[in-house]
Enzyme design. Structure first.
Site, PDB file in Angstrom:
ATOM      1  N   CYS A 173      -7.603  -2.299   4.278  1.00 54.27           N
ATOM      2  CA  CYS A 173      -7.228  -0.889   4.177  1.00 54.27           C
ATOM      3  C   CYS A 173      -7.860  -0.220   2.972  1.00 54.27           C
ATOM      4  CB  CYS A 173      -5.706  -0.726   4.132  1.00 54.27           C
ATOM      5  SG  CYS A 173      -5.200   1.011   4.051  1.00 54.27           S
ATOM      6  N   HIS A 221       5.090   5.748   1.897  1.00 55.79           N
ATOM      7  CA  HIS A 221       5.377   7.005   2.584  1.00 55.79           C
ATOM      8  C   HIS A 221       6.496   6.811   3.616  1.00 55.79           C
ATOM      9  CE1 HIS A 221       2.475   9.883   1.054  1.00 55.79           C
ATOM     10  NE2 HIS A 221       1.483   9.022   1.199  1.00 55.79           N
ATOM     11  N   SER A 256       0.667   3.787   1.894  1.00 61.03           N
ATOM     12  CA  SER A 256       1.064   4.240   3.226  1.00 61.03           C
ATOM     13  C   SER A 256       2.397   3.633   3.628  1.00 61.03           C
ATOM     14  CB  SER A 256      -0.018   3.876   4.255  1.00 61.03           C
ATOM     15  OG  SER A 256      -1.215   4.585   3.991  1.00 61.03           O
ATOM     16  N   HIS A 259       0.350  -3.227   6.453  1.00 53.54           N
ATOM     17  CA  HIS A 259      -0.785  -2.962   7.339  1.00 53.54           C
ATOM     18  C   HIS A 259      -2.098  -3.442   6.732  1.00 53.54           C
ATOM     19  CE1 HIS A 259      -0.620   0.367   4.535  1.00 53.54           C
ATOM     20  NE2 HIS A 259      -1.902   0.594   4.776  1.00 53.54           N
ATOM     21  N   CYS A 292       0.822  -1.209   0.000  1.00 52.58           N
ATOM     22  CA  CYS A 292       0.000   0.000   0.000  1.00 52.58           C
ATOM     23  C   CYS A 292       0.857   1.259   0.000  1.00 52.58           C
ATOM     24  CB  CYS A 292      -0.924  -0.014   1.214  1.00 52.58           C
ATOM     25  SG  CYS A 292      -2.064   1.387   1.319  1.00 52.58           S
TER      26      CYS A 292
END
Length: 366
Positions: free
Chosen positions: A168, A47, A44, A63, A42
């Site tokens: 997610c 990042h 995220s 996650h 993902c």
């Protein structure tokens, strides 16, 4: 007895992950040991790897995860070994004011952002060193230990690769439509950014009966994917999008979703809206990012900007609902996965994400 697991670990330096063997302790009171079946790759996570968000390290990344309960700790009553579960990256404490109000996504008692279990520890080790599970779940590992509230039981006939995305991106995207914006049928909508979450927003809009649904992106292959998931019109970013949206909608969209997290696109969101329209901020920018908005124009036109965190979801309710919608054929989640990869191919999956050459990669464990 601690067990070993292969995991994708970030040491806090650079943007590469190392596949290494870690130790996973038995679950403590109120905790659940999960054998992962799949983990999403993902934005995220990216990042963190690209230095835009800070975390304690070393960190087991991931996650978005789903798998099978292997063991439960003392006091766990809602789950049993053999259950299929999706992991929630923002486990609720179930005691704070937000949780009592049904806003699990706004829980103030969780320690998930610290990558810690409720007691302030983790069950992961590399020799004598503590290893932190990303957002307290660390799904890029063969095994993980999470709080009971982070593991949500789902029907066993939902494949783990699909189930992981419900953890997610699907919940974030569909939830932004149905929980945060509450889009009525027949409303016009524009979606800026057609990555995994953007496509989930489009699926949510189609589910809600929005029309037209306008997708905006720079990549033709992502626009093609958007059409397959319910977009009625597609626009190339940069081609005077606001004017084209106004023409297609008769003056601006009722709802506009920014699903990239870029300051430049966030700043243009109000220009896509009709008077009284609602802009939804779904994409997450780097820490400290600031956007400039024409406040007078926003106020005079009665436009609204709202933030969407985790799609306003209550995972214990929303995960099973989304799983059932998938089983009923209402959410074509299989088609969202463009690449199924091994754990040792995770760095290549992130490189492809940076290049924008894949819809979604999912790590599948043996």
């Amino acid at each position: 007895m601690p067990r070993t697991a292969l995991a994708a670990v970030h040491d806090g330096r650079g943007n590469r992950l190392e596949i290494k063997e870690i130790q996973v302790a038995d679950p403590g009171p109120g905790e659940v040991l999960v054998r992962l079946g799949a983990s999403g790759v993902c934005g995220s996570d990216r990042h963190v790897l690209d230095g835009e968000w800070n975390l304690p390290s070393p960190t087991v990344m991931g996650h978005e995860g789903a798998g099978t309960v292997e063991a439960v700790g003392e006091g766990v009553t809602g789950l049993a070994p053999g259950d299929s579960v999706i992991l929630s990256w923002y486990y609720p404490c179930r005691r704070c004011r937000a949780c009592a109000a049904g806003k699990a996504w706004a829980c103030t008692g969780t320690r998930a952002p610290e990558c810690l279990l409720p007691d302030g520890t983790t069950r992961l080790r590399d020799g004598d060193d503590v290893v932190y599970p990303y957002l307290a779940v660390g799904t890029m590992s063969e095994y993980t230990v999470v709080p009971e509230s982070a593991a949500v039981r789902i029907p066993s006939d939902v494949p783990f690769d699909v189930a992981s995305l419900i953890g997610c991106s699907i919940t974030t995207g569909v939830g932004a439509v149905v929980n945060n914006a509450r889009v009525p049928a027949g409303s016009s909508a524009v979606v800026v950014g057609c990555g995994g979450v953007g496509l989930a927003v489009i699926m949510g809009l189609a589910l809600a009966g929005a029309h037209p649904i306008i997708a905006v992106d720079t990549a033709e292959e992502k626009l093609a994917a958007a059409r397959s998931f319910g977009a009625t019109h597609t626009l190339r970013a940069g081609d005077d999008v606001a004017a084209q949206v106004a023409e297609l909608t008769g003056g601006g969209a009722d709802y506009a979703f920014e699903v990239i997290g870029r300051v430049e696109t966030i700043e243009t969101l109000p220009s896509l809206l009709a008077p009284g329209g609602v802009g939804v901020l779904v994409g997450l920018p780097p820490e400290g990012a600031k956007a400039g908005i024409d406040v007078l124009e926003l106020a005079e036109a009665g436009k609204t900007l709202i933030g969407s965190n985790y799609g306003g979801a209550v995972p214990s309710l929303d995960f099973p609902r989304l799983a059932e919608l998938y089983l009923a054929g209402k959410l074509p989640l299989d088609s969202l996965i463009s690449h199924r990869v091994r754990l040792d191919e995770v760095n290549e999956a992130f490189d492809a994400m940076r290049d924008g050459t894949r819809t979604r990669s999912v790590i599948v464990f043996d």
